[in-house]
Every structure is written in structure tokens, then in C-alpha cells.
Design a protein around this motif. Structure first.
Motif, PDB file in Angstrom:
ATOM      1  N   TRP A 103       5.295 -13.210   9.376  1.00 19.16           N
ATOM      2  CA  TRP A 103       3.976 -13.216   8.712  1.00 19.16           C
ATOM      3  C   TRP A 103       3.956 -12.194   7.576  1.00 19.16           C
ATOM      4  O   TRP A 103       3.456 -12.473   6.485  1.00 19.16           O
ATOM      5  CB  TRP A 103       2.890 -12.896   9.737  1.00 19.16           C
ATOM      6  N   GLN A 104       4.531 -11.014   7.827  1.00 20.12           N
ATOM      7  CA  GLN A 104       4.577  -9.996   6.777  1.00 20.12           C
ATOM      8  C   GLN A 104       5.369 -10.499   5.569  1.00 20.12           C
ATOM      9  O   GLN A 104       4.961 -10.314   4.420  1.00 20.12           O
ATOM     10  CB  GLN A 104       5.211  -8.716   7.319  1.00 20.12           C
ATOM     11  N   GLU A 117       1.294  -5.627  -1.744  1.00 23.22           N
ATOM     12  CA  GLU A 117       2.475  -5.674  -0.883  1.00 23.22           C
ATOM     13  C   GLU A 117       3.511  -4.620  -1.258  1.00 23.22           C
ATOM     14  O   GLU A 117       4.232  -4.120  -0.389  1.00 23.22           O
ATOM     15  CB  GLU A 117       3.090  -7.070  -0.882  1.00 23.22           C
ATOM     16  N   ALA A 120       2.101  -1.611   0.421  1.00 24.41           N
ATOM     17  CA  ALA A 120       2.292  -1.668   1.871  1.00 24.41           C
ATOM     18  C   ALA A 120       3.724  -1.282   2.233  1.00 24.41           C
ATOM     19  O   ALA A 120       3.953  -0.552   3.213  1.00 24.41           O
ATOM     20  CB  ALA A 120       1.964  -3.070   2.394  1.00 24.41           C
ATOM     21  N   HIS A 124       4.851   1.930   4.355  1.00 22.83           N
ATOM     22  CA  HIS A 124       5.697   1.734   5.540  1.00 22.83           C
ATOM     23  C   HIS A 124       6.941   2.613   5.467  1.00 22.83           C
ATOM     24  O   HIS A 124       7.367   3.182   6.477  1.00 22.83           O
ATOM     25  CB  HIS A 124       6.101   0.263   5.644  1.00 22.83           C
ATOM     26  N   TYR A 139       0.822  -5.206  14.301  1.00 19.33           N
ATOM     27  CA  TYR A 139      -0.183  -5.848  13.457  1.00 19.33           C
ATOM     28  C   TYR A 139      -1.281  -4.860  13.079  1.00 19.33           C
ATOM     29  O   TYR A 139      -1.712  -4.808  11.925  1.00 19.33           O
ATOM     30  CB  TYR A 139      -0.774  -7.056  14.181  1.00 19.33           C
ATOM     31  N   ALA A 142       0.081  -2.539  10.488  1.00 21.19           N
ATOM     32  CA  ALA A 142       0.164  -3.213   9.192  1.00 21.19           C
ATOM     33  C   ALA A 142      -1.204  -3.352   8.542  1.00 21.19           C
ATOM     34  O   ALA A 142      -1.349  -3.188   7.321  1.00 21.19           O
ATOM     35  CB  ALA A 142       0.810  -4.595   9.356  1.00 21.19           C
ATOM     36  N   GLN A 143      -2.221  -3.650   9.344  1.00 23.80           N
ATOM     37  CA  GLN A 143      -3.576  -3.755   8.812  1.00 23.80           C
ATOM     38  C   GLN A 143      -4.026  -2.424   8.212  1.00 23.80           C
ATOM     39  O   GLN A 143      -4.686  -2.385   7.171  1.00 23.80           O
ATOM     40  CB  GLN A 143      -4.546  -4.194   9.907  1.00 23.80           C
ATOM     41  N   HIS A 146      -2.318  -1.968   4.828  1.00 22.70           N
ATOM     42  CA  HIS A 146      -2.903  -2.842   3.809  1.00 22.70           C
ATOM     43  C   HIS A 146      -4.306  -2.376   3.416  1.00 22.70           C
ATOM     44  O   HIS A 146      -4.672  -2.422   2.237  1.00 22.70           O
ATOM     45  CB  HIS A 146      -2.938  -4.283   4.309  1.00 22.70           C
ATOM     46  N   TYR A 393      12.385  -5.271   7.388  1.00 18.47           N
ATOM     47  CA  TYR A 393      10.987  -4.827   7.407  1.00 18.47           C
ATOM     48  C   TYR A 393      10.603  -4.470   8.849  1.00 18.47           C
ATOM     49  O   TYR A 393      10.947  -5.169   9.791  1.00 18.47           O
ATOM     50  CB  TYR A 393      10.081  -5.940   6.892  1.00 18.47           C
ATOM     51  N   TYR A 394       9.882  -3.371   9.020  1.00 20.17           N
ATOM     52  CA  TYR A 394       9.436  -2.827  10.306  1.00 20.17           C
ATOM     53  C   TYR A 394      10.595  -2.360  11.189  1.00 20.17           C
ATOM     54  O   TYR A 394      10.421  -2.233  12.393  1.00 20.17           O
ATOM     55  CB  TYR A 394       8.529  -3.813  11.054  1.00 20.17           C
TER      56      TYR A 394
END
Length: 543
Positions: A103-104, A117, A120, A124, A139, A142-143, A146, A393-394
């Protein structure tokens, strides 16, 4: 040049430079629109924090009792392992974690020039987490990134400090008055807010001391996350994710910081005490300079010499301080500055793996299917390639983020090595000539994704003329113009041994009968050869 506003000509190249640094893979039409709109109007779009359009979805797992395929799991409970068994439980946890990451990546594929992005990803890398087990924790994290993408650095630091994913990652949940854990306190000072500066004595750095780390750890005691796999810390069911304060685990003594922070004493303030600590740290102006250096390295260049420190970092930091640590005004000044558009600073970045993989798809107009399964599976392939290029990512390699953003003297050069370069070239070759095969979980072919060069050049003003064609391809794919000699070589790749007008003839034949696949494929073949030559040039690795 410095932070004074840029007053030179606004060119297609400078418009592309701004969009390459602030978004992923700007297309020819986006760069052209930015060129025609001008710097002010373009920057207004760039510095708009677009709303996130979608939630992460269950894209293929049909054995989740709470989340049908096509629905989001972000507020859903997990099944009881005692009921469904541990194998199914692990499958559900695993698919949700995978769905979250894909999703990211889907957000990076959006057709927008918003900086959201890129910011973000910056945050991160600045406030990294890894090894997250519950996708709902990721999630929420991430919210937060953002939401604060262009917001207040100090308030973001407060939010991250008690973010449940961060409490897990840096042991904040284990930090109690009975056994203070200094892990997060140390990174808060060293990596997240003010930085060490040179060491000036035993346990004494320019900006803080080891005593401050110990005192900060005590201030931060008592916080715990809850809701991991829908169970709170007392074993009760809950589908909420968050953090809570346990007063009986908090150190309620007075904590006195060193003279670096004015020998401030912070008395017991319960669940608000961490905010007082962060406010105290941010009273030091070095916090603004520290984050502005990181923004500069991410968006401009890794080398910060005395001139850059004096003419860019210092005034940029002052703008941030004057705006109460809001990031957007400082970025606005940077992106409209004369320094940002210096010719030597265009094309000096080596693309990070996400810029490279996502950017290639977007620049060459490779459209990902809107079908849920195919789109997520496609992004899974891209995630795999980016991992081969040493960026997941992550899942950054350490609490410092990716070495390319901090490890001197190489910095971005670390992205290119004997392992990653063949994978970069292989990815480009696959997308041009073989196609990316997208399979389902049973390895059945769903789709083959491949570049159509005719679609790529369709947006150009004069694709039938060889000089404008190559100029537009260069301006879209490269951060800098090529030399006359390089352009002659590219012409020879397109029409080897033939005069320039031959391209006009062949392309005009195609335009007169675009449904003729034999003619279309002949033109595609020539364009693919040209693209392959360009994607193999060092210039394509740069932004």
C-alpha cells in the motif's frame, strides 16, 4: 549562491530538477506543465500535502475471517490462535504486513507532484522503525509521518516518542522507573533532534552529555503501547492501537539536565512530562540547524562545507525557528533559492532504489493495472527489486536509517556497487525487452508489464523529428543535457548509418497506419534500442 530567491530563467530543465527531487519519476507532461506554470505555481502544488486516497487492503488472502478480499484490515481484529491455529494466524499476520508495505508503494505511484511521499520517506529515514510485527502499528506510524509531512518538527517528535511502533522498536515500553532503558532517550538526542556535535570531554559532547541521556530516559518512563494483535497489556481484547501512560512505572523524581539545556530541572508532570523534555530540547537552536542539514542532504547534496553552512543552513534554520519549527516555510525557501538551481547541483544525486524502480515505471508511462490483485502483486515485484538494490521500505538497516544519507564520505555513492549495478541494469532490460511477469500466489501468470516506447513518446511535441525527439527524451530521463557528441551517438542508435530524415519517414508511415502491428513493432524496436542505450548511460542513474 545562497538562500536568496532564484531570479534566472525558468527552464524545462529546472522544472524537471525541482520535480525529480520532490517526487518520484515525474513524467514529460508533468515537467512540461511545471515549466509552463512557472516556479511559484509549481511550488504551491509541490508543497501541498495531498490527502491519502486509499487504505491498505486484503488483496488475495481468502482465509481471513474478519477481512474479505477487497476490504481494509486497518481497524479489524485478529483471530484467536487457539481457534484458527497458529499456521493460519501467522498467515493472516504476514499477509497484512505485506499489504501494508505494498500500500505504501502504491502511494509512490500516484500521478501527483506533491512532495508528500518524498517527505514521508525522509521522515521514515529520520525516525526509522523496523521489524514491526503488527501491520496496524506500522499503519498508524505511517499515518503520523504523512500527517506531519510538511508540519511541525517539534510536534512530530512528540508524536513519534509515544508512537506504539517506536515504543516497540526502541524499547520505550520496557523503560520503567525500576529499570530505565536509555535506548530511545539516546537516539532522541543523538539522531532525532539535536545531534552530538564533537566530543569535548568524557561523556560530554557539544550539544548534550551522557547525564542528559540518563535524565531523559527517566523522564520518558511509564509509556507502553497497546493493541498488538488486538490484545492490550492486561490481556483484554481491543482493536485500538495506541499508547498509554502507567503512572506507577514512571519516575516521579526531579530530573535536572546539564548546562547544555540551561541546567533545567523538570519536575514530575506525569503523562505530559515527555512533552516538557522535548520542548526543552527544542529551545536549543541547534535543533533547527540539525534537521536543516538532513533536509539539505536529502534534497540538495551531501557535502556541507563552510559556505553552505553559512549561506544555506543557518538562514534556513532561522526561517524554521521564526516559524515555530514548521518545516514547510524552510522548504519553500530552499526550493525557490538561487542555490537550489545552481547548475552543478542538478544531476548530483544517485537515485535511491525507490526513485530508480518506481521512477522508471512512471517516467516511461508503464501503467499498473487497476485490478486489486494485479496491482499489489506488481508492487510486490517492485519491492523485491528495490530490496535487491538495498532499500526496503519500513525495513532500514539501523536506527540511523540508510547509510547513503549519513555515511561519509561516500553517501549516495553507496547505492551503486558491484552487487546493485547489475540488478539496476537487469531491471531496465526486463522492463524494455522481456516484461515483468506478475504472478499470483500459485505462480499463475496474471499480467506481463512492459514498456511501450510509442506510448512514452506520444506526449512529445514533435516525436516525428529526430532532434526534438531525442531532446525531449533526454530532458525527461536525464537531469542534465547531453553533449553534442552524445546526441550524435544516440541518433546512430536510433537510425544507424542513415540520414536524420529517415526517422521522419519511418515514424510518419507508422502514424498513417498505427494499427499495422508489423510497422508499429519495427518502430518500437528502434525506440527500445534507443531507450536501452540511454538507460545504460550514467546520466540515467542520476537525479
Amino acid at each position: 549562491s545562497g538562500l536568496e530567491p532564484y531570479t534566472g530563467p525558468w527552464t524545462f530543465q529546472r522544472a524537471g530538477h525541482l520535480l525529480r527531487r520532490t517526487s518520484f519519476g515525474p513524467s514529460h507532461l508533468q515537467i512540461k506543465a511545471a515549466f509552463e506554470a512557472g516556479l511559484d505555481a509549481t511550488l504551491q502544488q509541490v508543497l501541498t500535502n495531498d490527502p491519502i486516497p486509499t487504505d491498505p487492503l486484503n488483496y488475495e488472502y481468502d482465509n481471513d475471517p474478519f477481512v474479505p478480499i477487497g476490504q481494509t484490515w486497518k481497524d479489524s481484529e485478529y483471530p484467536d490462535p487457539g481457534v484458527v491455529g497458529m499456521m493460519v494466524t501467522n498467515q493472516i499476520r504476514g499477509y497484512r504486513r505485506g499489504s501494508f508495505v505494498l500500500w505504501q508503494l502504491s502511494l509512490l505511484m500516484e500521478n501527483t507532484i506533491s512532495i508528500r511521499e518524498k517527505m514521508a520517506l525522509f521522515w521514515h529515514n529520520h525516525f526509522p522503525i523496523a521489524g514491526n510485527e503488527d501491520a496496524r502499528f506500522g499503519y498508524q506510524y505511517a499515518q503520523t509521518l504523512h500527517t506531519f509531512a510538511l508540519g511541525n518538527f517539534r510536534e512530530l517528535t512528540k508524536a513519534i516518542t509515544i508512537d506504539p511502533a517506536m515504543l516497540q522498536y526502541l524499547n520505550g515500553r520496557q523503560n520503567t522507573k525500576f529499570a530505565p532503558n536509555e535506548n530511545y532517550a539516546r537516539e532522541l538526542l543523538e539522531l532525532f533532534t539535536i545531534g552530538k556535535g564533537p566530543q569535548i570531554g568524557p561523556e560530554d559532547y557539544t550539544n548534550y552529555t551522557e547525564h542528559d541521556v540518563a535524565q531523559a530516559a527517566k523522564i520518558l518512563t511509564g509509556w507502553q503501547d497497546f493493541g498488538r494483535y488486538c490484545v492490550d497489556d492486561d490481556g483484554n481484547d481491543t482493536c485500538e492501537v495506541g499508547a498509554f501512560f502507567r503512572e506507577n512505572r514512571h519516575d516521579d523524581s526531579d530530573k535536572t539536565l546539564s548546562d547544555k539545556f540551561g541546567s533545567t530541572t523538570i519536575s514530575n508532570a506525569g503523562e505530559d512530562e515527555y512533552k516538557i523534555l522535548i520542548d526543552t530540547i527544542f529551545e536549543q537552536e541547534e535543533c533547527a540547524r540539525f534537521i536543516c542539514r538532513k533536509l539539505y542532504r536529502f534534497f540538495v547534496y551531501y557535502e556541507i562545507n563552510e559556505e553552505v553552512e553559512a549561506n544555506i543552513i543557518q538562514p534556513m534554520a532561522q526561517i524554521m525557528i521564526d516559524n515555530d519549527y514548521n518545516v514547510q516555510p524552510a522548504l519553500d525557501a530552499l526550493f525557490r533559492s538561487a542555490h537550489f538551481y545552481d547548475a552543478d547541483l542538478m544531476g548530483c544525486h544517485i537515485k535511491n532504489p525507490l526513485d530508480y524502480t518506481i521512477g522508471l515505471l512512471k517516467q516511461l508511462k508503464v501503467e499498473i493495472s487497476s485490478d486489486l490483485l494485479i496491482s499489489y502483486r506488481t508492487l510486490g515485484n517492485v519491492h523485491f527489486v528495490a530490496a535487491l538494490l538495498q532499500m526496503q521500505y519500513y525495513n532500514p538497516p539501523s536506527v540511523s536509517g540508510w547509510p547513503a544519507y549519513y555515511q561519509a564520505p561516500s553517501f549516495y555513492q553507496l547505492w551503486i556497487n558491484s552487487v546493485t549495478l547489475p540488478f539496476r541494469i537487469g531491471y531496465a532490460f526486463t522492463m524494455l525487452f522481456l516484461g515483468m511477469q506478475v504472478n499470483d500466489q500459485d505462480n499463475n501468470l496474471l499480467e506481463t508489464l512492459i514498456v511501450d516506447p510509442l506510448l512514452f513518446i506520444n506526449d512529445f511535441d514533435q516525436p516525428e523529428e529526430i532532434d526534438p525527439l531525442i531532446d525531449d527524451m533526454v530532458a525527461t530521463l536525464f537531469a542534465r543535457p547531453v553533449s553534442a557528441g552524445q546526441k550524435d551517438i544516440l541518433k546512430q542508435v536510433l537510425i544507424p548509418g542513415l540520414p536524420d530524415f529517415e526517422w521522419n519517414t519511418e515514424y510518419s508511415i507508422y502514424l498513417s497506419d498505427p494499427g499495422n502491428e508489423e510497422v508499429a513493432n519495427a518502430v518500437r524496436g528502434k525506440l527500445n534500442n534507443l531507450l536501452w542505450a540511454m538507460l545504460n548511460m550514467p546520466e540515467f542513474q542520476l537525479s
